[in-house]
Enzyme design. Structure first.
Site, mmCIF file in Angstrom:
data_model
loop_
_atom_site.group_PDB
_atom_site.id
_atom_site.type_symbol
_atom_site.label_atom_id
_atom_site.label_comp_id
_atom_site.label_asym_id
_atom_site.label_seq_id
_atom_site.Cartn_x
_atom_site.Cartn_y
_atom_site.Cartn_z
ATOM 1 N N CYS A 128 -21.386 91.980 -10.263
ATOM 2 C CA CYS A 128 -21.180 90.617 -10.760
ATOM 3 C C CYS A 128 -20.030 90.685 -11.744
ATOM 4 O O CYS A 128 -20.132 91.356 -12.778
ATOM 5 C CB CYS A 128 -22.448 90.118 -11.461
ATOM 6 S SG CYS A 128 -22.236 88.558 -12.352
ATOM 7 N N CYS B 18 -15.441 86.803 -7.806
ATOM 8 C CA CYS B 18 -16.855 86.549 -8.073
ATOM 9 C C CYS B 18 -17.543 87.140 -6.851
ATOM 10 O O CYS B 18 -17.128 86.869 -5.716
ATOM 11 C CB CYS B 18 -17.140 85.048 -8.179
ATOM 12 S SG CYS B 18 -18.906 84.655 -8.050
ATOM 13 N N ASP C 149 -28.898 83.171 -16.085
ATOM 14 C CA ASP C 149 -27.563 82.905 -15.544
ATOM 15 C C ASP C 149 -26.478 83.213 -16.580
ATOM 16 O O ASP C 149 -26.523 82.730 -17.714
ATOM 17 C CB ASP C 149 -27.463 81.435 -15.102
ATOM 18 C CG ASP C 149 -26.146 81.162 -14.409
ATOM 19 O OD1 ASP C 149 -25.999 81.596 -13.257
ATOM 20 O OD2 ASP C 149 -25.260 80.562 -15.040
ATOM 21 N N ARG C 150 -25.498 84.006 -16.163
ATOM 22 C CA ARG C 150 -24.438 84.453 -17.060
ATOM 23 C C ARG C 150 -23.515 83.311 -17.457
ATOM 24 O O ARG C 150 -23.152 83.165 -18.625
ATOM 25 C CB ARG C 150 -23.626 85.585 -16.417
ATOM 26 C CG ARG C 150 -24.330 86.895 -16.306
ATOM 27 C CD ARG C 150 -25.569 86.919 -15.415
ATOM 28 N NE ARG C 150 -25.341 86.601 -14.022
ATOM 29 C CZ ARG C 150 -26.279 86.225 -13.157
ATOM 30 N NH1 ARG C 150 -27.538 86.085 -13.518
ATOM 31 N NH2 ARG C 150 -25.975 85.962 -11.902
ATOM 32 N N THR D 281 -18.721 88.213 -13.622
ATOM 33 C CA THR D 281 -18.975 87.479 -14.863
ATOM 34 C C THR D 281 -19.804 88.301 -15.846
ATOM 35 O O THR D 281 -19.559 88.278 -17.059
ATOM 36 C CB THR D 281 -19.719 86.159 -14.552
ATOM 37 O OG1 THR D 281 -19.048 85.488 -13.482
ATOM 38 C CG2 THR D 281 -19.753 85.260 -15.773
ATOM 39 N N ALA D 282 -20.776 89.051 -15.318
ATOM 40 C CA ALA D 282 -21.656 89.840 -16.189
ATOM 41 C C ALA D 282 -20.876 90.859 -17.009
ATOM 42 O O ALA D 282 -21.367 91.332 -18.045
ATOM 43 C CB ALA D 282 -22.730 90.532 -15.358
ATOM 44 N N LYS E 243 -24.936 80.275 -4.030
ATOM 45 C CA LYS E 243 -26.179 80.708 -4.694
ATOM 46 C C LYS E 243 -27.394 79.939 -4.174
ATOM 47 O O LYS E 243 -28.527 80.391 -4.338
ATOM 48 C CB LYS E 243 -26.056 80.579 -6.213
ATOM 49 C CG LYS E 243 -25.177 81.685 -6.826
ATOM 50 C CD LYS E 243 -25.284 81.727 -8.318
ATOM 51 C CE LYS E 243 -24.340 82.767 -8.920
ATOM 52 N NZ LYS E 243 -24.801 84.171 -8.732
ATOM 53 N N THR F 145 -15.464 82.760 -11.526
ATOM 54 C CA THR F 145 -16.177 81.723 -12.277
ATOM 55 C C THR F 145 -15.338 81.302 -13.489
ATOM 56 O O THR F 145 -14.467 82.057 -13.953
ATOM 57 C CB THR F 145 -17.537 82.233 -12.801
ATOM 58 O OG1 THR F 145 -17.305 83.278 -13.758
ATOM 59 C CG2 THR F 145 -18.423 82.748 -11.675
#
Lengths: 245, 245
Positions: free
Chosen positions: A87, A200, A52-53, A89-90, A170, A131
């Site tokens: 994604c 997100c 998980d990022r 956040t990634a 999720k 996020t």
């Protein structure tokens, strides 16, 4: 004139899996096609095992970088010409990933910023649902005149709960997260946001374009569109150059 | 007891692309998951360039076998432990493909027949909507007491038109194909079908489970469910043995 070679799209997916289905479908929807064979060659590594990022960025989980590199290399070896990561956040890890990759990565952040600059030049106050990691690492910072984000309580109790909560996206739920996110989005609109980025890739799974009185901006759709243009125009494309490493 | 190794799913996709999105989503929907990391590792090669299966089988197009082998080998090299092909018609080529593959292929036909035998043992007359190639190569023949298929005119003007027509599913349309397929399905029900197999993976994209007064059977959903069970139970699973090469 030589025929333009169509490029093979690589999707570094699984973060999350439903966002990966979502961008896959959005790529197909935006590809002009009459027959199967008109569609693009798309390789997908839905590597849900990538840590998980958000947890990693809070310092309470392992780094996702080794697993992301592993998936990127699999895509590269299988023949992908460039990579998408559905994604937001990634993308915090992108500067660390790119030097190790042999093929470019189209950035969801840069594609979204370019899209807003082109399609909503009159909007100076942009709202962002994302996020806490995307916010605190400033992925969208400095891209617009003014960026509006939820206050810390809304961010935790509405946005993060909608994405990661027990009844969150999720975990496979949709109704509760939708209400939470719409509440957070409406507060951004009340505070003056002229457009809201669903920043997100889980969020567009439950919030629709017509849910708000201002335009919503879906980075996964924009990344899909950018990828289709890039793949169809092959190596000759120049206008996306700023989007790649 | 040793931990059971979860297997990596390989999807030989692109035939058609939307059926590939569909099985991807159905795999996720049937995987027990609270976090991204609970989901399975899924590799997808959406190789839309594979020549049309129906055209090849009519003798008016190139064989899809070389391209299917190419995609299967890419999946195998990337780490897939077994392969799914979300296309009924393509299973005509399975006997020719299997000897060249190092990993098993779960058959959509065998999975569907096993599912019907288990869940609808009382149904002796099964209706089938499928491509003309699936019918003429007898993929579902001999699996049930009685198999009902559309008459040649319905087959051409309703089923094939819905899949391959100018306003068909492969061209990205949904409303017209839906009406055509429901008409064909209702005629099978009128002729005595106690359940109807949606035996082309494009069909469940437009026909829903509750559209008919008898049960509909969706091979793509069944293949997804079979794949999830197989992947979660790893090499220890025995009950699916009859489904693999």
């Amino acid at each position: 004139m030589a025929a333009i070679e169509r490029l093979t799209i690589g999707i570094l997916g699984g973060l999350g899996p439903y966002a990966t289905v979502d961008i896959f479908r959005k790529i197909l929807d935006q590809t002009p096609a009459r027959f199967d064979q008109d569609h693009l060659h798309i390789l997908i590594d839905n590597y849900s095992q990538i840590p998980d990022r958000s947890a990693a960025l809070k310092g309470c989980g392992p780094s996702p970088i080794p697993a992301m590199l592993e998936a990127a290399n699999r895509l590269c070896c299988a023949g992908a010409d460039f990579i998408l990561i559905p994604c937001n956040t990634a993308h915090v890890f992108l500067p660390e990933l790119r030097p190790h990759l042999k093929i470019p990565v189209l950035s969801i952040i840069d594609a979204t910023a370019a899209y807003i600059a082109k399609h909503y030049p009159e909007c100076s106050r942009i709202g962002l649902l994302a996020t806490s990691a995307t916010l605190s690492f400033g992925l969208y910072a400095g891209k617009f005149k003014e960026l509006l984000v939820p206050d810390p309580i809304d961010q935790e109790q509405l946005v993060m709960e909608a994405i990661f909560g027990r009844l969150g996206i999720k975990a496979g739920h949709f109704d509760v997260p939708r209400e939470l996110l719409l509440k957070a989005a409406r507060r951004l609109v009340d505070a003056g946001a002229q457009a809201v980025i669903l920043g997100c890739t889980e969020i567009p799974l439950v919030v629709r374009a017509d849910d708000l009185p201002v335009p919503t901006v879906d980075p996964n759709r924009i990344l899909a569109q950018t990828a289709v243009e890039y793949a169809l125009n092959g190596h000759n494309l120049t206008k996306s150059k700023q989007l790649i490493s």
